[in-house]
Design a protein around this motif. Structure first.
Motif, PDB file in Angstrom:
ATOM      1  N   GLN A 113       0.831  -1.204   0.000  1.00 32.41           N
ATOM      2  CA  GLN A 113       0.000   0.000   0.000  1.00 32.41           C
ATOM      3  C   GLN A 113       0.867   1.256   0.000  1.00 32.41           C
ATOM      4  N   ILE A 114       2.000   1.206   0.672  1.00 37.06           N
ATOM      5  CA  ILE A 114       2.935   2.344   0.650  1.00 37.06           C
ATOM      6  C   ILE A 114       3.475   2.514  -0.766  1.00 37.06           C
ATOM      7  N   ALA A 115       3.813   1.402  -1.424  1.00 38.70           N
ATOM      8  CA  ALA A 115       4.326   1.464  -2.795  1.00 38.70           C
ATOM      9  C   ALA A 115       3.312   2.119  -3.721  1.00 38.70           C
ATOM     10  N   GLU A 116       2.037   1.792  -3.555  1.00 38.73           N
ATOM     11  CA  GLU A 116       0.994   2.407  -4.381  1.00 38.73           C
ATOM     12  C   GLU A 116       0.886   3.897  -4.113  1.00 38.73           C
ATOM     13  N   ARG A 117       0.980   4.282  -2.863  1.00 38.36           N
ATOM     14  CA  ARG A 117       0.879   5.712  -2.512  1.00 38.36           C
ATOM     15  C   ARG A 117       2.080   6.503  -3.015  1.00 38.36           C
ATOM     16  N   LEU A 118       3.179   5.823  -3.250  1.00 35.08           N
ATOM     17  CA  LEU A 118       4.376   6.485  -3.789  1.00 35.08           C
ATOM     18  C   LEU A 118       4.405   6.414  -5.314  1.00 35.08           C
ATOM     19  N   GLY A 119       3.273   6.191  -5.927  1.00 34.03           N
ATOM     20  CA  GLY A 119       3.197   6.227  -7.378  1.00 34.03           C
ATOM     21  C   GLY A 119       3.357   4.872  -8.037  1.00 34.03           C
ATOM     22  N   GLY A 120       3.204   3.803  -7.283  1.00 30.22           N
ATOM     23  CA  GLY A 120       3.300   2.478  -7.882  1.00 30.22           C
ATOM     24  C   GLY A 120       4.721   1.971  -8.043  1.00 30.22           C
ATOM     25  N   ILE A 121       5.645   2.478  -7.234  1.00 36.52           N
ATOM     26  CA  ILE A 121       7.020   1.995  -7.332  1.00 36.52           C
ATOM     27  C   ILE A 121       7.108   0.576  -6.764  1.00 36.52           C
ATOM     28  N   HIS A 122       8.190  -0.095  -7.030  1.00 35.83           N
ATOM     29  CA  HIS A 122       8.364  -1.474  -6.591  1.00 35.83           C
ATOM     30  C   HIS A 122       8.576  -1.527  -5.078  1.00 35.83           C
ATOM     31  N   GLN A 123       8.127  -2.620  -4.476  1.00 37.17           N
ATOM     32  CA  GLN A 123       8.243  -2.767  -3.025  1.00 37.17           C
ATOM     33  C   GLN A 123       9.689  -2.741  -2.544  1.00 37.17           C
ATOM     34  N   SER A 124      10.606  -3.286  -3.325  1.00 41.16           N
ATOM     35  CA  SER A 124      12.009  -3.263  -2.914  1.00 41.16           C
ATOM     36  C   SER A 124      12.541  -1.832  -2.875  1.00 41.16           C
ATOM     37  N   THR A 125      12.035  -0.978  -3.755  1.00 39.12           N
ATOM     38  CA  THR A 125      12.426   0.430  -3.734  1.00 39.12           C
ATOM     39  C   THR A 125      11.917   1.100  -2.461  1.00 39.12           C
ATOM     40  N   VAL A 126      10.699   0.756  -2.065  1.00 41.26           N
ATOM     41  CA  VAL A 126      10.141   1.303  -0.824  1.00 41.26           C
ATOM     42  C   VAL A 126      10.993   0.864   0.362  1.00 41.26           C
ATOM     43  N   TRP A 127      11.349  -0.418   0.423  1.00 43.34           N
ATOM     44  CA  TRP A 127      12.184  -0.904   1.527  1.00 43.34           C
ATOM     45  C   TRP A 127      13.514  -0.160   1.567  1.00 43.34           C
ATOM     46  N   ARG A 128      14.100   0.100   0.386  1.00 47.00           N
ATOM     47  CA  ARG A 128      15.373   0.819   0.333  1.00 47.00           C
ATOM     48  C   ARG A 128      15.202   2.243   0.859  1.00 47.00           C
ATOM     49  N   LYS A 129      14.118   2.913   0.442  1.00 43.97           N
ATOM     50  CA  LYS A 129      13.868   4.271   0.933  1.00 43.97           C
ATOM     51  C   LYS A 129      13.659   4.278   2.445  1.00 43.97           C
ATOM     52  N   LEU A 130      12.921   3.293   2.939  1.00 43.48           N
ATOM     53  CA  LEU A 130      12.661   3.219   4.373  1.00 43.48           C
ATOM     54  C   LEU A 130      13.937   2.975   5.173  1.00 43.48           C
TER      55      LEU A 130
END
Length: 90
Positions: free
Chosen positions: A8-25
């Motif tokens: 859901q976080i990935a979708e809120r960030l424009g549909g980026i990949h989950q691994s990208t979200v984990w890296r940002k976090l």
């Protein structure tokens, strides 16, 4: 308190990949902290995520990424190279 998952976080960030979200976090000290609810279930506080995303948006507005346009000479060289390759293939 509402919780959301990484997809859901990935979708809120424009549909980026989950691994990208984990890296940002993992690299952003202001990022919301993960809450482990089990061995395979990690969630995040929705309010913290919303504040974090709002901060990312505000930072992007204050300091936008520079747009670099391609060099026209490089474009011409590329076109000339492609033309030469086509002629050599004949």
């Amino acid at each position: 308190m509402a919780y959301i998952r990484i997809n859901q976080i990935a979708e809120r960030l424009g549909g980026i990949h989950q691994s990208t979200v984990w890296r940002k976090l993992s690299t952003d000290p202001r990022a919301p902290k993960a809450v482990r609810l089990g061995s395979r279930l990690t969630v995040f506080d929705e309010a913290e995520v919303e504040r974090w995303i709002a901060g990312l948006v505000e930072a992007a507005r204050r300091n936008p990424a520079p747009r670099k346009l391609p060099d026209t000479d490089a474009i011409r060289r590329g076109a000339a190279t492609r033309k030469a390759l086509r002629q050599a293939a004949k």
